[in-house]
Design a protein around this motif. Sequence first.
Motif, mmCIF file in Angstrom:
data_model
loop_
_atom_site.group_PDB
_atom_site.id
_atom_site.type_symbol
_atom_site.label_atom_id
_atom_site.label_comp_id
_atom_site.label_asym_id
_atom_site.label_seq_id
_atom_site.Cartn_x
_atom_site.Cartn_y
_atom_site.Cartn_z
ATOM 1 N N ILE A 3 -31.277 45.020 -106.225
ATOM 2 C CA ILE A 3 -31.076 46.475 -106.304
ATOM 3 C C ILE A 3 -30.157 46.825 -107.476
ATOM 4 O O ILE A 3 -30.336 47.839 -108.124
ATOM 5 C CB ILE A 3 -30.533 47.036 -104.970
ATOM 6 N N CYS B 152 -32.683 47.545 -99.163
ATOM 7 C CA CYS B 152 -31.772 46.396 -99.237
ATOM 8 C C CYS B 152 -32.628 45.174 -99.511
ATOM 9 O O CYS B 152 -33.591 44.917 -98.792
ATOM 10 C CB CYS B 152 -31.009 46.237 -97.925
ATOM 11 N N ARG B 153 -32.279 44.432 -100.535
ATOM 12 C CA ARG B 153 -33.066 43.243 -100.876
ATOM 13 C C ARG B 153 -32.456 41.982 -100.283
ATOM 14 O O ARG B 153 -33.030 40.910 -100.387
ATOM 15 C CB ARG B 153 -33.139 43.131 -102.398
ATOM 16 N N CYS B 154 -31.268 42.112 -99.652
ATOM 17 C CA CYS B 154 -30.559 40.909 -99.216
ATOM 18 C C CYS B 154 -30.693 40.622 -97.722
ATOM 19 O O CYS B 154 -30.823 39.470 -97.331
ATOM 20 C CB CYS B 154 -29.069 41.027 -99.518
ATOM 21 N N THR B 155 -30.593 41.646 -96.885
ATOM 22 C CA THR B 155 -30.256 41.376 -95.481
ATOM 23 C C THR B 155 -31.438 41.277 -94.534
ATOM 24 O O THR B 155 -31.287 40.747 -93.433
ATOM 25 C CB THR B 155 -29.364 42.500 -94.922
ATOM 26 N N GLN C 168 -24.218 41.743 -97.569
ATOM 27 C CA GLN C 168 -24.379 40.536 -98.405
ATOM 28 C C GLN C 168 -23.855 40.877 -99.796
ATOM 29 O O GLN C 168 -22.652 40.809 -100.022
ATOM 30 C CB GLN C 168 -25.815 40.047 -98.366
ATOM 31 N N CYS C 169 -24.717 41.295 -100.720
ATOM 32 C CA CYS C 169 -24.151 41.644 -102.033
ATOM 33 C C CYS C 169 -23.352 42.937 -101.954
ATOM 34 O O CYS C 169 -22.466 43.167 -102.758
ATOM 35 C CB CYS C 169 -25.239 41.733 -103.093
ATOM 36 N N GLY C 170 -23.703 43.810 -100.999
ATOM 37 C CA GLY C 170 -22.940 45.039 -100.813
ATOM 38 C C GLY C 170 -23.318 46.170 -101.734
ATOM 39 O O GLY C 170 -22.714 47.242 -101.669
ATOM 40 N N PHE C 171 -24.320 45.971 -102.577
ATOM 41 C CA PHE C 171 -24.661 47.017 -103.540
ATOM 42 C C PHE C 171 -25.266 48.231 -102.837
ATOM 43 O O PHE C 171 -25.048 49.358 -103.231
ATOM 44 C CB PHE C 171 -25.642 46.456 -104.586
ATOM 45 N N CYS C 172 -26.034 47.980 -101.780
ATOM 46 C CA CYS C 172 -26.662 49.079 -101.037
ATOM 47 C C CYS C 172 -25.757 49.613 -99.938
ATOM 48 O O CYS C 172 -26.063 50.643 -99.332
ATOM 49 C CB CYS C 172 -27.965 48.591 -100.404
HETATM 50 FE FE1 FES Z 1 -27.601 43.409 -101.260
HETATM 51 FE FE2 FES Z 1 -28.290 45.309 -99.523
HETATM 52 S S1 FES Z 1 -26.710 43.826 -99.310
HETATM 53 S S2 FES Z 1 -29.025 45.026 -101.551
#
Ligand code: FES
Length: 991
Positions: free
Chosen positions: A415, A137-140, A101-105
């Motif tokens: 994150i 991960c806060r998104c998935t 999703q955001c890809g940060f993690c």
């Molecule tokens: Fe956004 Fe994991 S994809 S924190």
Amino acid sequence: MNVHLTINGDERDFDVAPNELLLTTLRRAGLYSVKHGCETGECGACAVLLNGQLVNTCTLLAAQAHGASIETVEGLAPELPGQRGALHPLQQAFINTGAIQCGFCTPAQIMAAKALLDRQPDPSEAEVREAIAGVLCRCTGYIRPVEAVQRAAAILRGDAVPPVANPSMVNTFDRFFEPDAPPQDDGPAPAGGGGVDTTTDVRTQTRTPVMVVAPPQTKVVNKPEIKVDAVKLAKGRAVFTDDMELPGMLYGALLTSPHAHARILDIDTSAAERLPGVHAVLTYKNTPRVMYASGGQSYPQPPPFDQVCLDNKVRHHGDRVAVVAAETPEIAQEALRLIQVDYEPLPAVLDPEEAMQPGAPVIHDEPDAVKIHDASRNLVHHLHARYNDVEAGFAAADYVFEGEYRTHQVQQASIEPHVCITWWDEDDRLVVRTSTQVPFHVRRIIAPLVGLPMRRIRVVKPRIGGGFGGKQEMLLEDLCSHLTIATGRPVRMEYTREHEFTSARSRHPEILRYKTGVRKDGTLTAMELRMVADCGAYGTHGLTVPTVSGFRGLTTYKADALHWDCLVAYTNKPTPGAYRGYGAPQSLFALELHMEEIALALGWDPIEFKRLNWVKEGDELVLARAMGEGREGFEQWVHSNGLDECVAEGAKAIGWERKSDPAWRTVPGKPHLRRGLGFAVCMHGTGIAGLDMGAASIKLNDDGSINLLMGATDLGTGSDTILAQIAAETLGLPLEDVIVYSSDTDFTPFDTGAYASSTTYISGGAVLKAAEEVAQQIRSHAARHFFGGVEPDRLWLEDKHVCGPVGQRVKLETVALHATHQADQHQIMATASHMSYLSPPPFAAQFAEIEVDSETGQVEVKKLVMAVDCGIAINPITAAGQVEGGMVQALGFAHSEEMPYDEAGRLLTTDFTSYRIYRADETPELGVILVQTYEPSGPYGAKAIAEIPKDGVAPALSSAIHDATGVRIRELPFTPERVWRALQADRKENV
Ligand code: FES
């Protein structure tokens, strides 16, 4: 000192300070996949493989790694000349499954997975979950990352892998429209897969498209396309705000208040200023005092205006005191320690009801605050709305029920922390590169604060590492800009994880008191909701979040009369703001419990009682006019509602029939365990009616590809992808021919930003209009030069061609080259804007299955199922991902996350050990069903999906706990202690 490292096979030597973290060294070396998410090794975003072991680099000194071999995601599929797009099977699987999703993690998750697969090529799901558990991960909701790792493992083993599964989809199109007959050979044809009538309803300015081709027959829309940003995120490329170095960049640092409430009698900054390497120290003494509200909302900004950049009073633990800019982060921190602040501590108040009592400490006693309802009572707003006469409604009722419910403060916990870099460009314009959901609002808000006209400010939004509403706030941009103005140098500022909890935003705690009149037949005569909302130290979003609570809390079900009364109070807590759900999670928790309690008291099946009363197609949301977020709203009606299908499908998926099976309710051999099932209805909105506006520009390139330039902000939700799908569908292009750029206040058109579940509907509406206009220009040029002057409306775009009525096909590239270089030369492009006076509600049915330990109060959530009516899902994979991740965030709200304070008002949860967000190895089974309806006012029939997953988990859990134990808990979260106390109290009562 010299440190020798082997990084991704390359021998490297570094000159490092003895206290330099390995994280700093690796990022200095350009390995931007290694992320800063915390300082304590708890989020795992900084993880790499060190001699084959997963380690967190934010807690390891570079010197400790001397001689080690380090692997990062950049080394998995090196980008050598000619191999730039090469992908490791893990990266490919993360891309294909929608795990990003955001890809940060993502880079750290991939490396955690690699460590696992290197030692265990055939891991079980539990082993995968355990392996990636250290990377939050806060998104998935983790479901897709786990699937990705298993898929990559199979590929690496050489096993066959099935195609990526689409989410479960139930279509209800027939109920909503009749597909027209296919176009005739010689008749007008659709532009792309879904031709629309371009008539506009003048009163609403909302398109009312007539679908020529049903959505399932589209080629790009409603298809699980891969995210347009997935590759760069999987490869860990430098795409986030902090992934850049500027020559001469200084490091900003923020001094925050250790007190919940204090006056600053004096600040002595002389020692800090004398420290070599310090370039600026700013306090209230040398910063202009301009009142503002920090919420990233449309003009005119909702009141109150009760903040200044740096004040001589602090109103919560973590409030701003001073900022410095220095040559290194370490010097900046040392400078903070040298600042002498003379505080006069004041009594603090943490309870909103106490805060409004006579004699309570006055939090905003400054004379220049604007539009506080009654500062002497800490009363920010007193809000009302009314429909018909509730007293008459209660008098007409056969039964009247009352209930009080309480929700608590939780934090967005993206994150990626808030981070910002500012600099002067070559034209003396201030550039603000920031992780924000609202670049255009940031530009407007900071202009008066830093004393520059808006034309001299440019805000750039790169990729964002999650926001969830927390980045719908202007938090660091003003301070960072002040430091650049003071020093003339680029400055970088970033929150620590502790700052995220104490100095960023959170969710408003609310006390909600319902009173409802019911007839013998189960219909509602009246409903009253009295609320107290705690807006913490500043009033940002203090008007609009409670208004949404009231609106959702009083319009999900129909009653003859409605009354809403809301007090919004200041307290000395870190300030709440926008958090995904924006008021609805609070009121739907209360509403759903209240409705279930009424149903059970009257002997109804709760689902049937709710079904009798929930709003249906053709119903008006009668408070919409009265509750327009601080101004008059607009009439709202329900045009699509798939709730019946959502309940049916969700019940099937959770096994609702087990509720009536006594044998299922107990666990053999474990008499202390009780099983239960719970249910909740959810209704949300789609954008803010009459306020949100998005715009998009589309430019045709001479190879037939397009640039799509948007002000819309993808914070990991996949909005860049779904907006590109809308453009591609309309122009008959594959998704790869759409080059997306968002957003930059200099280069992209305006958009209110990513909030209020508006992007698909509002920004998508703008993309659809711009694409239709470009399609029209293409058809006109082609008609004149390639189709012998035929009427342009008889042409259509399909498969990168312009198609004619008798079978002619001309490549779009040919038309584009011709228009650009050969005849009647012009740039084919269009810009379009879209707003709507409608906010069509998505609906959902949330189910939960739990097990309660009656001896400890531990609630184990076994499974969550959400069936969602989001209209047409433009991209079913990203839509399902929104629901999965949203449900897990909502589970944290219901179960594990809270922000408690000590008696002095200091926050006790300031890291990811004390603030518990769900890990991969703790997350329950998740089920998502997309019940597709057709929303006539949305692009290709779409309405929102981003926020509704936040609304139903808490009430469904309460419902399940009651089902399992017979005990009703009306306050969040359901921690073991709260559940245990409730069980004990119930036992005492029943002795
Ligand atoms: Fe956004 Fe994991 S994809 S924190």
